[in-house]
Design a protein around this motif. Sequence first.
Motif, PDB file in Angstrom:
ATOM      1  N   ASP A  62     -49.609  17.491  20.604  1.00  0.00           N
ATOM      2  CA  ASP A  62     -50.016  18.831  21.032  1.00  0.00           C
ATOM      3  C   ASP A  62     -48.781  19.609  21.445  1.00  0.00           C
ATOM      4  O   ASP A  62     -47.638  19.162  21.213  1.00  0.00           O
ATOM      5  N   ASP A  63     -48.972  20.769  22.067  1.00  0.00           N
ATOM      6  CA  ASP A  63     -47.842  21.626  22.436  1.00  0.00           C
ATOM      7  C   ASP A  63     -46.960  20.986  23.502  1.00  0.00           C
ATOM      8  O   ASP A  63     -45.772  21.316  23.616  1.00  0.00           O
ATOM      9  N   GLY A  64     -47.523  20.101  24.334  1.00  0.00           N
ATOM     10  CA  GLY A  64     -46.723  19.488  25.395  1.00  0.00           C
ATOM     11  C   GLY A  64     -45.880  18.332  24.932  1.00  0.00           C
ATOM     12  O   GLY A  64     -44.978  17.888  25.642  1.00  0.00           O
ATOM     13  N   GLY A  65     -46.143  17.781  23.766  1.00  0.00           N
ATOM     14  CA  GLY A  65     -45.383  16.647  23.274  1.00  0.00           C
ATOM     15  C   GLY A  65     -46.285  15.693  22.532  1.00  0.00           C
ATOM     16  O   GLY A  65     -47.309  16.095  21.959  1.00  0.00           O
ATOM     17  N   ALA A  66     -45.925  14.419  22.551  1.00  0.00           N
ATOM     18  CA  ALA A  66     -46.682  13.410  21.807  1.00  0.00           C
ATOM     19  C   ALA A  66     -46.821  12.155  22.668  1.00  0.00           C
ATOM     20  O   ALA A  66     -45.946  11.825  23.470  1.00  0.00           O
ATOM     21  N   THR A  67     -47.962  11.446  22.478  1.00  0.00           N
ATOM     22  CA  THR A  67     -48.221  10.157  23.126  1.00  0.00           C
ATOM     23  C   THR A  67     -48.643   9.182  22.047  1.00  0.00           C
ATOM     24  O   THR A  67     -49.525   9.485  21.233  1.00  0.00           O
ATOM     25  N   ALA A  68     -48.018   7.999  22.041  1.00  0.00           N
ATOM     26  CA  ALA A  68     -48.313   6.990  21.025  1.00  0.00           C
ATOM     27  C   ALA A  68     -48.682   5.681  21.710  1.00  0.00           C
ATOM     28  O   ALA A  68     -48.006   5.238  22.642  1.00  0.00           O
ATOM     29  N   ILE A  69     -49.768   5.067  21.225  1.00  0.00           N
ATOM     30  CA  ILE A  69     -50.187   3.734  21.676  1.00  0.00           C
ATOM     31  C   ILE A  69     -50.144   2.834  20.455  1.00  0.00           C
ATOM     32  O   ILE A  69     -50.823   3.092  19.454  1.00  0.00           O
ATOM     33  N   VAL A  70     -49.331   1.781  20.497  1.00  0.00           N
ATOM     34  CA  VAL A  70     -49.175   0.846  19.381  1.00  0.00           C
ATOM     35  C   VAL A  70     -49.657  -0.517  19.859  1.00  0.00           C
ATOM     36  O   VAL A  70     -49.170  -1.032  20.876  1.00  0.00           O
TER      37      VAL A  70
END
Length: 393
Positions: A95-103
């Motif tokens: 989104d506009d605030g950044g990115a979050t990734a769960i692997v």
Amino acid sequence: MSRGAWRDRGAWLLAFMHAFVAVCVLLPSAGVHAAETVHAQIAATSEQVAALTAVLEARLEPLVLEVTAVEAVDPAAALSAPPTEDVARVWITLDDGGATAIVLSGDGARGMVRQLPREGASDEVLREELALVIGTAVDTLRRDAASLASSAALREELGLSPEPEPPPEPAPSVEPPPPAPPEPSPIASLPPLPPVVRTPPPVEPTRWRLAGMAFYEVQGFAAGQIIAHGPGLSLGLGGPPLTLGPRFELSGQYRLPAAAENDVAGLRLHSGAFRLTTQLTVVRSSRVLLRVLGGAGLDLLVIEPFLVDARAELMPRRVRIAPALRFGLDVPVRLAGEVSLRIGAGMDVDAIGTRYVIQDGDALVPLLDPLRIRPLLSLGVDTTFVGHPAFGP
């Protein structure tokens, strides 16, 4: 062999070679899809999903990437997802605030969480950083998955509650073996035992005995003049059984009227006696008792004067109380059960020396001079009301 036959054999051989090549090519590719697949769920716009998919495919090659666009990513649902055969599973929020990734690994046991703030970076730079992080995590899962964090640590990092433990598996039901047939009893052939006769415990006798007596008593009251006698009743309270006592007895007696006179005047004497004595048993048997006794009491006297000589002056009727002491012996003889005949002998002692006189001028003339020590005999019938027997066994 004809030319047509060779042509047919060549066609069959060519078909077999095509089939062999197809099997050799398709089987490895099917194995790669089953065991070398990375499944990704991306929450972003359609343009961002398409652009990020292209970057991830280039970074994860030769692995097969399967992408699913979703509205939003739920971290709790991601960490609780059932295990799969994939090499890795990826959940991405962009989104506009950044990115979050769960692997996560295919079984969900190990993985990594990364948050990449935008900080003014363009979409292209953010996608490249995201692809680098995810590619590094997938490579680590394939080589050394144990170096990554556990699912419990990831839950704690994301601020989620620990995953509840699965309920314990029910214990397998084991049917008990059938009961063994009873063995023959070695005492089955013995004769039956005689019945047990239970005797009731002995009843403890009452510690005290309450008895009553009706009696007749005769007493020498004044020498040669008056014999005091009359019926009476008594109530006795005895101590523990088969002991010497003590025993307490309260008696009351009515004495018949008596008279005495001289040439001038006389008197009629109405009286009653009350005695309280303490008795000790000195001899005890099944038929006879011997008691010694001592005590004190009061004589209630009603003195009624009368005239013999009309010239004398008559005194008014008077009531007098005189104290007395009593000592004696008591012999109960059993008649039947708890009924006994009581024979008594003893004496009363006048404690104050009572005298009855008339006044003749200045002189006092004795009219009745009672004995200071008065012998007595009594005969009565005694019975037990409550308590232990009076006589011994």
